[in-house]
Design an enzyme around this catalytic site. Structure first.
Site, PDB file in Angstrom:
ATOM      1  N   TYR A   1     -16.352 -43.826  60.337  1.00  0.00           N
ATOM      2  CA  TYR A   1     -15.128 -42.941  60.661  1.00  0.00           C
ATOM      3  C   TYR A   1     -14.471 -43.030  62.097  1.00  0.00           C
ATOM      4  O   TYR A   1     -15.549 -43.297  62.883  1.00  0.00           O
ATOM      5  CB  TYR A   1     -15.409 -41.439  60.054  1.00  0.00           C
ATOM      6  N   CYS A   2     -13.481 -42.542  61.987  1.00  0.00           N
ATOM      7  CA  CYS A   2     -12.860 -42.490  63.146  1.00  0.00           C
ATOM      8  C   CYS A   2     -11.991 -41.181  63.189  1.00  0.00           C
ATOM      9  O   CYS A   2     -12.124 -40.532  62.315  1.00  0.00           O
ATOM     10  CB  CYS A   2     -11.884 -43.716  63.568  1.00  0.00           C
ATOM     11  N   LYS A   3     -10.695 -40.966  63.887  1.00  0.00           N
ATOM     12  CA  LYS A   3     -10.089 -40.003  63.834  1.00  0.00           C
ATOM     13  C   LYS A   3      -9.116 -39.842  62.459  1.00  0.00           C
ATOM     14  O   LYS A   3      -9.231 -38.932  61.794  1.00  0.00           O
ATOM     15  CB  LYS A   3      -9.246 -39.798  64.950  1.00  0.00           C
TER      16      LYS A   3
ATOM     17  N   GLY B   1      -8.670 -42.849  60.209  1.00  0.00           N
ATOM     18  CA  GLY B   1      -9.296 -44.245  59.314  1.00  0.00           C
ATOM     19  C   GLY B   1      -8.658 -45.320  59.709  1.00  0.00           C
ATOM     20  O   GLY B   1      -9.223 -46.291  59.256  1.00  0.00           O
TER      21      GLY B   1
ATOM     22  N   PHE C   1     -12.414 -38.200  60.539  1.00  0.00           N
ATOM     23  CA  PHE C   1     -12.447 -36.893  61.283  1.00  0.00           C
ATOM     24  C   PHE C   1     -11.419 -35.915  60.836  1.00  0.00           C
ATOM     25  O   PHE C   1     -11.953 -34.746  60.725  1.00  0.00           O
ATOM     26  CB  PHE C   1     -13.024 -37.064  62.501  1.00  0.00           C
TER      27      PHE C   1
END
Length: 126
Positions: free
Chosen positions: A78-80, A82, A107
């Site tokens: 995951y990141c902020k 996607g 996130f």
């Protein structure tokens, strides 16, 4: 010439994403949950159990850690929002990993769903 958005769209067409409604089971079944955001983002709050490997260093960290080098490893990224996780997922697929999933919405979706986060607390020296 492609834009960053174009690359993310292409990446999302190649990868598996898990919806926030199904993410708990995906994380439970994963061997590793990787946060590919930058170090300051991770330090500001992350998903419990996530290891940090920023997008820029991900391939190097996985290549140099024998515990993370099995192609059968079940990986959730995951990141902020996607995008970086989608690009990272493609990279892992290209490296030969077979079970790579990205969290749809990243996130931000996790926080919006009011799921718990870990925020490290620094000691206070007063």
């Amino acid at each position: 010439m492609k834009t960053a958005h174009d690359l993310v769209v292409d990446a999302k067409a190649r990868i598996e994403e898990v919806a926030i409604e199904d993410v708990d089971l995906a994380i439970q079944n994963a061997d590793v949950l990787i946060d590919v955001r930058e170090a300051d983002e991770y330090a500001a709050g992350h998903i419990l159990g996530a290891v940090h490997a920023s997008r820029g260093m991900l391939e190097f960290k996985l290549s140099n850690d024998t515990a993370l080098s099995s192609r059968d490893l079940k990986v959730v990224l995951y990141c902020k929002t996607g995008g970086r996780a989608a690009l990272a997922a493609v990279s892992l697929l290209d490296m030969g990993y077979l079970h790579v999933t990205s969290i749809t919405g990243g996130f931000d979706a996790w926080v919006s769903a009011q799921k718990p986060t870990v925020v490290p607390h620094l000691p206070r020296f007063e």
